[in-house]
Design a protein around this motif. Structure first.
Motif, PDB file in Angstrom:
ATOM      1  N   ARG A 289      -2.557   2.509   1.634  1.00 43.47           N
ATOM      2  CA  ARG A 289      -1.392   2.903   0.843  1.00 43.47           C
ATOM      3  C   ARG A 289      -0.862   4.241   1.340  1.00 43.47           C
TER       4      ARG A 289
ATOM      5  N   ARG B 107       3.185   1.247  -1.559  1.00 43.82           N
ATOM      6  CA  ARG B 107       1.945   0.861  -2.236  1.00 43.82           C
ATOM      7  C   ARG B 107       1.341  -0.390  -1.632  1.00 43.82           C
ATOM      8  N   MET B 108       2.126  -1.107  -0.845  1.00 45.31           N
ATOM      9  CA  MET B 108       1.652  -2.390  -0.350  1.00 45.31           C
ATOM     10  C   MET B 108       1.016  -2.282   1.027  1.00 45.31           C
ATOM     11  N   LEU B 109       1.312  -1.208   1.709  1.00 41.87           N
ATOM     12  CA  LEU B 109       0.732  -1.029   3.028  1.00 41.87           C
ATOM     13  C   LEU B 109      -0.767  -0.795   2.905  1.00 41.87           C
ATOM     14  N   SER B 110      -1.470  -1.067   3.988  1.00 44.64           N
ATOM     15  CA  SER B 110      -2.889  -0.769   4.046  1.00 44.64           C
ATOM     16  C   SER B 110      -3.097   0.183   5.214  1.00 44.64           C
TER      17      SER B 110
END
Lengths: 343, 343
Positions: free
Chosen positions: A290, A285-288
């Motif tokens: 998501r 959820r923290m990656l860009s």
DNA sequence: ATGAAAGCGCTAACAT
DNA sequence: ATGTTAGCGCTTTCAT
């Protein structure tokens, strides 16, 4: 301010005007106690702030009220979740959880584990992947009369286990990418010695076959379930002439690496490359963007595994003597912005 | 295949031709045993595959050989690391670790914790933040004669603790951003009820003051140490008229949120906005760009805390009776691509 | 339905 | 330097 000493079963017996055996009966929910007597005992115990001494109980009884979790370097969130699930059951059953970190590649693993069980007197073990898949380990444990349950066991299973259908989940994810329109889908394989790696790859292959696509070697790249190996794998996959329009990594850490390498090369995710992972660890959820991934109900798996273990402990039978029993729990595919139709 | 029963101290005594007390002496490294006798006992123990029964030892001795880790919803990697550090010491000292999840906002926390200690008979507690900072908790534990050590204690400290200098670390990070040339540096505050939040904010403020800069309210935004709160905070900070050229979030999860929101708005990191975090959890390396942050030696802190606790246990004195003693361990600032000079 | 007594396998005084 | 003897606080037969 510290109390003189903690109350014992004798104090409770005296307070309730009964024998210690009656107190013991009440405490252990044994039959043959009159409700009135029971009430009196309970009241006395409460009034004295009494808690049974676990050491005495363990020594006198046949059980240690202790189970252990054996693991080897899992992702922190996996460990935390599985612990949470196990603890839930332990709390309600009055058990303790001991932690046993180990090295699943050590030749002496089985021997050391048997020794550790003998030393700590644990009543049973919960084995997390890949520990539960170590060749010969389960046989050794069974021979030593040690009860255990495995999480995510792979291959022909002996004994108790709890898992999701890794193969089907990987199939679903691949199928989803195919339905988006992707035809060149890269796959980053997991740690070669983890059982889940094989299952997830099988799912990927099965989906391609279902769509009549060939699994070109150039679409496969070996990883180790680590960020760095994901970067390496992406490097290999993306330098191919006909590069994939989507990459499915066998876990989220590697997917993070794939995204990193793609962005470094100036590719946009998901416009130029769709990326999918597996596990739904917090980073997903923290990656860009998501990350699209598969959520395993790790906490529920830990909980259910412990329940199975306890049933097995109290049934008296040994794990290996009863029919193999692997329960499958539901997984969920989470579609997030890291995947889209190819341009 | 299961052995008849485990060997006991009597078996060893018989095997070595000595009394059980002598065996006990050897096992516990007590003086007054002739080397030759010692050897004989050790050989007998080994030959019989003997392990002392922990339950018997606990019952007869004064200690439970058990400590507990009290925590409330820490980041998984923090939990895993601190456990690893604690276990290291426990293993070598023959202790067990019990886990005690709790709710640091519960009014009954102190009472429940005392009860849990009474029930499980643990010899001592390791308190992770924010549990160790709960008002009145330490006093209650001390009054109950319970030994404990705190991780990252904040405020005027009573008793044992291990920490890094959060304030100084935040100062360093802010100073680094200032030296890069940033003058408008936003700050995302941590959970208002965590002691570390205050310390980190103090460090940020001190650095700005050192540079003769005013801390405008528009540069501060409240977070809760979660991804979502980081996104919210970034939203607030970035819609200001004169938006910051850098944002320092009090932890990495919130920094991930800041990056996500910045990218969503079409800002490039670090070209248009530098982002820094705190903690160096695994995601810090997985984000794109990789995150500049402060590394806490969490595992070493857990280890050192446990060592202090054990010293305290065997010294006999109670925690609260001796001088406050907080050891500071070294942190490290990790400069990664998420920060750069402003354009 | 309840109790008495015998351990469980150690450690801790107190001998010797 | 080593042995003897009590417990530690429960559970477990076996009585009653």
């Amino acid at each position: 301010m510290t109390e003189g000493r903690q109350a014992t079963i004798k104090d409770v017996a005296k307070g309730a005007g009964v024998s210690i055996k009656t107190v013991s009966r009440v405490l252990n929910d044994e039959p043959n106690v009159r409700p009135a007597t029971r009430e009196r005992v309970l009241a006395a115990a409460k009034g004295l702030d009494y808690f049974p001494n676990p050491a005495a109980r363990r020594l006198a009884g046949r059980r240690s009220y202790l189970i252990a979790l054996a693991y080897d370097n899992p992702s922190p969130s996996y460990l935390a979740d599985v612990i949470e699930g196990i603890m839930e059951v332990c709390r309600s059953d009055g058990y303790f959880l001991a932690l046993h970190g180990c090295d699943f590649t050590a030749p002496s693993l089985a021997r050391e584990m048997v020794n550790a069980v003998r030393e700590s007197r644990v009543d049973g073990l919960v084995l997390t992947p890949p520990v539960g898949d170590v060749a010969g380990l389960c046989e050794t444990l069974s021979d030593a009369g040690i009860h255990y349950v495995r999480l995510a066991p792979s291959g022909p299973t002996k004994g108790l286990g709890v898992s999701i259908n890794d193969r089907q989940a990987a199939f679903d994810m691949t199928e989803y990418l195919l339905e988006l329109g992707h035809r060149r889908i890269g796959f980053v394989q997991g740690h070669p010695r983890h059982g889940t790696s094989r299952l997830r790859e099988e799912g990927y292959r099965a989906a391609l076959e279902r769509y009549g696509l060939e699994v070109e070697p150039a679409l496969l790249s070996q990883g180790w379930y680590t960020l760095e190996s994901g970067i390496e794998a992406a490097r290999a996959l993306l330098r191919a002439d006909a590069r994939p329009t989507a990459i499915f990594a066998s876990n989220d850490d590697m997917a993070a690496g794939v995204i990193q390498e793609a962005l470094r090369r100036g590719l946009r995710v998901p416009e130029d490359l769709s990326v999918a992972g597996f596990d739904d660890v917090p980073i997903a959820r923290m990656l860009s963007p998501r990350l699209t991934t598969i959520r395993q109900p790790v906490q529920a798996m830990g909980k259910r595994a412990t329940e199975l273990l306890f049933e097995n402990l109290s049934s008296g039978e040994h794990v290996s003597t009863q029919a193999d029993r692997v329960e499958l729990l539901d997984y969920r595919m989470l579609v997030r912005p890291s995947t889209a139709a190819p341009r």
